[in-house]
Design a protein around this motif. Structure first.
Motif, PDB file in Angstrom:
ATOM      1  N   PRO A   1       0.808  -1.231   0.000  1.00 46.19           N
ATOM      2  CA  PRO A   1       0.000   0.000   0.000  1.00 46.19           C
ATOM      3  C   PRO A   1       0.836   1.273   0.000  1.00 46.19           C
ATOM      4  N   VAL A   2       2.137   1.169   0.301  1.00 47.44           N
ATOM      5  CA  VAL A   2       3.011   2.340   0.288  1.00 47.44           C
ATOM      6  C   VAL A   2       3.629   2.548  -1.092  1.00 47.44           C
ATOM      7  N   LEU A   3       4.081   1.462  -1.721  1.00 44.48           N
ATOM      8  CA  LEU A   3       4.809   1.562  -2.985  1.00 44.48           C
ATOM      9  C   LEU A   3       3.902   1.662  -4.201  1.00 44.48           C
ATOM     10  N   ILE A   4       2.825   0.872  -4.240  1.00 41.48           N
ATOM     11  CA  ILE A   4       2.059   0.727  -5.474  1.00 41.48           C
ATOM     12  C   ILE A   4       1.122   1.901  -5.798  1.00 41.48           C
ATOM     13  N   PRO A   5       0.278   2.389  -4.854  1.00 44.58           N
ATOM     14  CA  PRO A   5      -0.679   3.449  -5.234  1.00 44.58           C
ATOM     15  C   PRO A   5      -0.069   4.667  -5.912  1.00 44.58           C
ATOM     16  N   PRO A   6       1.071   5.199  -5.435  1.00 46.86           N
ATOM     17  CA  PRO A   6       1.638   6.371  -6.122  1.00 46.86           C
ATOM     18  C   PRO A   6       2.142   6.069  -7.534  1.00 46.86           C
ATOM     19  N   LEU A   7       2.309   4.780  -7.851  1.00 47.37           N
ATOM     20  CA  LEU A   7       2.804   4.412  -9.178  1.00 47.37           C
ATOM     21  C   LEU A   7       1.678   4.118 -10.171  1.00 47.37           C
TER      22      LEU A   7
END
Length: 455
Positions: free
Chosen positions: A127-133
């Motif tokens: 949930p930290v790495l994927i949503p902003p990408l």
């Protein structure tokens, strides 16, 4: 042998019906014990006797959870996620989009691998790495089903092959220990250094499935609607941050000590072969470094253990279930009946054991909890059919891992969905469960069967 079959069918059916797995295991064990004539008191006594076998595993999981949460307090995982996101977003506008795509693929897969051993935060990084990408994925027209496959590969293949972190728990504490426990009456023992070698062939099947997903199944562009993803997401450390524009504020000393804690934990685990001791050393270093205040130690450790508590209870219950199955004294009869039904066909025996393992893990949703259930029957069955120790490891390890990728209730599919569906454009069943099931379980059955035949 009807008691054993009934116990497994009841446990499996209740799990598929979404009854909590712990309850399904208890009810299944009671069903088997009563049908075997143990009586309620005898069944519960056998169940209680087996609970201790899962205590070490549950404690290892709890300590690992405490270390993961303590490490998260340092901000190191958040900083790594921030660096990756900034780098990939900066590369998104370059002309060489194919190169950028493969950099993204490698980055996501390596992050998933590291989450199982180097920085053991499990699925908490997603949930930290994927949503902003997601907007980067949309710009490159990446198929999110492929991203789900990449994440699941890193989460599953790592613990199946590398005996560090979660892999040490699965390969050594669960798989190796259960094979030796149930093989001891037959004079059948293995060494832990045999396990990664035996599991290399089944894991290579997962790698083939990943290559098929990358270069064939999901290589075509897929369009998504650009939507405003939440400006801030919850970081691994629990704070709300903007992972694209807001760099985590970490003192250099904190960063160095967090890195030292990671290296020390890995070194202690490799030296002592104990995840419990390694996790304690890691937590102690982070505490002495002031990563979290001493008066907060109880809260950090208890919260981390709570994060892993469900898996631990499932593992303990699975050992109790296996103990009841053993107490029925029907395992030899079941093995003999299986041999008579299958005949002398080792290929058919290996295939059926893999398929049954797939079904059980799909129901439970945890390959870690499947091993004790399978080992009590599969170890004598493998001995009866003349499988080598390496082939036995491959059969039981693959049978347990089958279904972790592709189970609706598995962390390996729920984790990817939690990050990819934050804008509502990634369906859990159609885009995470089915793609990972097809691309990993089918090759693993094939390669697991090959391993059983050649090892």
């Amino acid at each position: 042998m009807i008691a054993i079959i009934a116990a497994i069918v009841v446990m499996f059916g209740l799990s598929l019906a979404r009854v909590p797995v712990v309850f399904a295991l208890i009810i299944g064990a009671v069903t088997g014990g009563l049908l075997a004539g143990l009586g309620l008191a005898g069944t519960l006594e056998a169940f209680d006797k087996g609970l201790g076998g899962g205590a070490k595993i549950a404690l290892a999981y709890g300590v690992l959870g405490a270390f993961a949460l303590a490490l998260a307090r340092s901000g190191l995982p958040d900083l790594l996620a921030y660096k990756l996101i900034k780098t990939l977003k900066g590369d998104a506008d370059k002309k060489a989009q194919n190169k950028v795509k493969y950099i993204i693929f490698a980055t996501i897969a390596l992050a998933a691998v590291a989450s199982q051993n180097v920085i053991p935060v499990h699925i908490a990084f997603i949930p930290v790495l994927i949503p902003p990408l997601l907007n980067v994925f949309n710009h490159l027209r990446l198929d999110r089903r492929l991203v789900a496959c990449l994440l699941t590969f890193g989460l599953c293949a790592t613990y199946m092959l590398i005996p560090v972190g979660f892999g040490a728990i699965f390969l050594n504490d669960i798989l190796g220990q259960n094979i030796n426990t149930f093989g001891k009456p037959y004079g059948f023992q293995i060494t832990y250094d045999q396990i990664p070698k035996a599991m290399a062939i089944p894991v290579s099947g997962m790698f083939v499935g990943l290559l098929i997903a990358v270069f064939f199944s999901y290589r075509k562009p897929r369009d998504y609607v650009d939507m405003a993803v939440v400006e801030k997401v919850q970081s691994i450390s629990g704070e709300m941050v903007d992972p694209v524009n807001e760099a985590p504020k970490i003192a250099p000393f904190t960063l160095y000590m967090a890195g030292f804690a990671v290296l020390a934990t890995l070194a202690v685990q490799l030296y002592s072969d104990s995840m419990i001791l390694a996790g304690l050393v890691g937590v102690a270093i982070l505490s002495c470094a002031g990563i979290f205040k001493w008066r907060e130690a109880d809260d950090v450790i208890i919260s981390g253990m709570r994060m892993m508590a469900l898996v631990g209870f499932i593992m303990i219950s699975a050992q109790g279930f296996a103990s009841v199955i053993e107490a029925t004294n029907q395992v030899p009869a079941l093995v003999q009946a299986s041999v008579e039904w299958i005949g002398n066909s080792k290929p058919l025996a290996a295939f059926l054991m893999l398929i049954i393992g797939l079904l059980i893990t799909l129901g439970i949703g945890s390959s870690f909890s499947t091993v004790p259930i399978l080992a009590i029957i599969y170890v004598p069955l493998c001995i009866q059919f003349g499988f080598s120790p390496a082939a036995t490891i491959a059969i039981i390890g693959t049978a347990a891992a089958l279904g972790d990728a592709g189970s609706p209730a598995s962390d390996s599919t729920l984790g990817p969905t939690s990050g990819l569906n934050i804008d509502g454009q990634h369906d859990h069943m159609k885009d995470s469960v089915i793609p990972t099931f097809v691309h990993y379980n089918i090759p693993m059955i094939v390669f697991g069967w090959i391993a059983a035949m050649v090892l």
